[in-house]
Design an enzyme around this catalytic site. Structure first.
Site, PDB file in Angstrom:
ATOM      1  CB  SER A 225      -7.639  -2.493   6.672  1.00 17.66           C
ATOM      2  OG  SER A 225      -7.463  -1.169   6.262  1.00 17.66           O
TER       3      SER A 225
ATOM      4  CG  HIS B  81      -3.934  -5.041   6.043  1.00 21.14           C
ATOM      5  ND1 HIS B  81      -3.481  -4.555   4.847  1.00 21.14           N
ATOM      6  CD2 HIS B  81      -4.444  -3.967   6.688  1.00 21.14           C
ATOM      7  CE1 HIS B  81      -3.701  -3.256   4.770  1.00 21.14           C
ATOM      8  NE2 HIS B  81      -4.277  -2.885   5.900  1.00 21.14           N
TER       9      HIS B  81
END
Length: 540
Positions: free
Chosen positions: A307, A362
């Site tokens: 991610s 993220h």
């Protein structure tokens, strides 16, 4: 619209040409908006598949005293008639925006502001967005009835044009920046997808403990194969995990979501910036995500997933998309990227283990991707189809993937240790009292035959029952688990077991063998074990 050189133009004409050159507007408008043409001197339209905006310019330098010639209600009616030209997002029709801009000396600025203030959106959900502007070329200054005096609508752009020397015709008509001639097969992207799938298959094949959920490996598997955990990195020095974690996934759904996002980013970015920069951004994004994860996440959290790397790619792709001229192509690329990037930063996307969403990874990946993307875009020569410093990017890529390849050695070494841990009693199964260890000793040996502690508990009970031969066998069996003793326990456990076995042998009259058993701990035994060894002269 006039096309004479910028030096002799009114500012309204020059401003219109800048909107065409830099903002993607085109001269003229659609038939439904013809009423605006008669009410203004210059009308421009922006239509990129999503936005539909009309800019109405009144040139008060060329026509002193002229005012925009339509009422607020008439302009709103035009906007509603043009709704069929605006796009939709998530099945919601986007509004039409009409800017009314009077440009030139504004001696009566106060009355003009009052006259134009009503040119605004009636409500939050209205599909007709009206914005009024006064551009005073004498002051120079800009007034807007939009929020923050038009700061988010382009006020700084107009102020800069009034402040700086005017661009020449050649500068305004310069060709678009060079781009790759045609889209290439995203070979590196496809290779990365195949690699992530292969690593996930390895998680399932070499998993430690049973799967759960949609092919979800146990947490122990993720840790053993290189999952990110702050205590293992910061305290044990296992820094390879900041990269290896990006190639692991928590379950099949996690892998699928990341795979889709990676393909979307790669489809745009690999062709746009080239394979070297694409790989470098993947590596840098993975590191950015891991380092922010280490800084923010709780110490017991295990983080895995690509991610961070993918958020870095998406953010960099968004920034680099400004290489395209303003228009439908750029907007479509940006909207596609934002539809993945923004939800992932809220966050609602899956990047988790043990019910934790790794928002830090993220965010860290996106921030570093944004920063590197800006550097790439700012240093990109207009005549070059690819960014500069591709050699540096290739070096970063090679270094990153070489580090991942070298990490196989410590992963392989530590993996065996985690497999061994399966042979040990879980913490919740450890006896809490001497009475409990006595009553459960036989059961613990049967359930955890390789755990040296179960052998110690059982030997203690057997000695109390005066079964020295059986106790000796239990202690010898436990001491034979040398790797477990050396890697999973402190030296105190081995000292206790060797001391007990030496006393059993001494009681049998085997003094020489007793000393041989005690010899490995003579220099390291502590407290009670050291006192016992000295009292019975078991150390030479």
């Amino acid at each position: 619209m006039e096309t004479k050189s910028s030096a002799g133009q009114t500012f309204a004409t020059y401003l219109a040409r800048q909107y065409i050159a830099q903002k993607g507007f085109k001269a003229g408008t659609v038939p439904e908006a013809n009423a605006l043409v008669s009410a203004a001197d210059i009308v421009l339209t922006l239509s990129d598949g999503l936005r539909f905006e009309i800019l109405c310019l009144v040139d008060r330098e060329a026509n002193p005293g002229k005012r925009f010639g339509l009422s607020r209600d008439a302009v709103e009616a035009v906007a509603k008639d043009c709704l069929k030209y605006s796009g939709a997002m998530n099945r919601t029709k986007l509004p039409v925006t009409i800017h009314v801009m009077e440009v030139g000396p504004q001696p009566g600025a106060g009355p003009d502001r009052e006259r134009l203030k009503p040119f605004k959106r009636r409500g939050l959900f209205s599909k007709a967005v009206l914005v009024a502007w006064l551009v005073d070329t004498a002051t120079p200054s800009v007034w807007c009835n939009g929020a923050f005096n038009g700061l988010l609508l382009g006020r700084r752009f107009i102020e800069r044009l009034m402040r700086e020397p005017r661009a020449s015709d050649a500068e305004l008509q310069r060709p678009a920046p060079a781009l790759p001639q045609k889209a290439r097969l995203p070979l590196v992207t496809c290779t990365l997808l195949a690699l992530l799938a292969a690593v996930f298959a390895a998680e399932l094949i070499y998993g430690i403990g049973p799967w759960s959920g949609p092919l979800a490996p146990a947490i122990r598997t993720l840790v053993a194969l290189g999952g990110l955990n702050s205590s293992l990195v910061l305290q044990s020095g296992e820094w390879y995990r900041v990269l290896t974690a990006a190639f692991l996934h928590a379950d099949a759904f996690h892998l699928l979501l990341n795979g889709v996002a990676l393909y979307m980013a790669g489809y745009v970015l690999e062709t746009l910036v080239g394979r070297a920069w694409f790989l470098a951004l993947f590596v840098i994004g993975a590191l950015g995500g891991s380092f922010l994860s280490l800084a923010i996440n709780p110490a017991n959290m295990v983080s895995v997933g690509a991610s961070g790397a993918i958020m870095g790619l998406l953010a960099a792709a968004y920034v680099c998309s400004f290489r395209f001229r303003a228009g439908a192509e750029r907007v479509q690329i940006q909207m596609g990227l934002l539809q993945v990037l923004v939800p992932s930063l809220i966050p609602i996307a899956v990047s988790r283990t043990g019910q934790h969403i790794d928002f830090a990874a993220h965010l860290g990946g996106a921030l570093i991707g944004l920063a590197i993307g800006l550097i790439v875009l700012k240093t990109w020569r207009e005549a070059s189809p690819l960014p500069r410093f591709s050699g540096f990017a290739a070096a970063v890529s090679l270094a990153g993937f070489a580090a991942v390849a070298l990490a196989i050695v410590p992963v392989r070494t530590h993996y065996d240790g985690y497999v061994l841990e399966l042979q040990l009693m879980p913490d919740d199964q450890l006896p809490k009292t001497a009475a409990e260890s006595k009553s459960r000793s036989a059961d613990l040996v049967m359930r955890y035959p390789r755990d040296p502690r179960s052998r110690l508990y059982r030997a203690t009970v057997l000695l109390e029952e005066r079964n020295a031969a059986a106790a000796e066998q239990e202690l010898r069996t436990g001491l034979n688990e040398e790797r477990l003793l050396k890697t999973k326990f402190t030296p105190d456990l081995e000292s206790r077991m060797r001391t007990m076995l030496a006393l059993v042998l001494l009681d049998k009259g085997q003094a020489g063998e007793a000393k041989a058993v005690a010899r490995p701990i003579c220099g390291v035994a502590r407290d009670a074990a050291r006192e016992t060894l000295g009292r019975y002269q078991l150390c030479d």
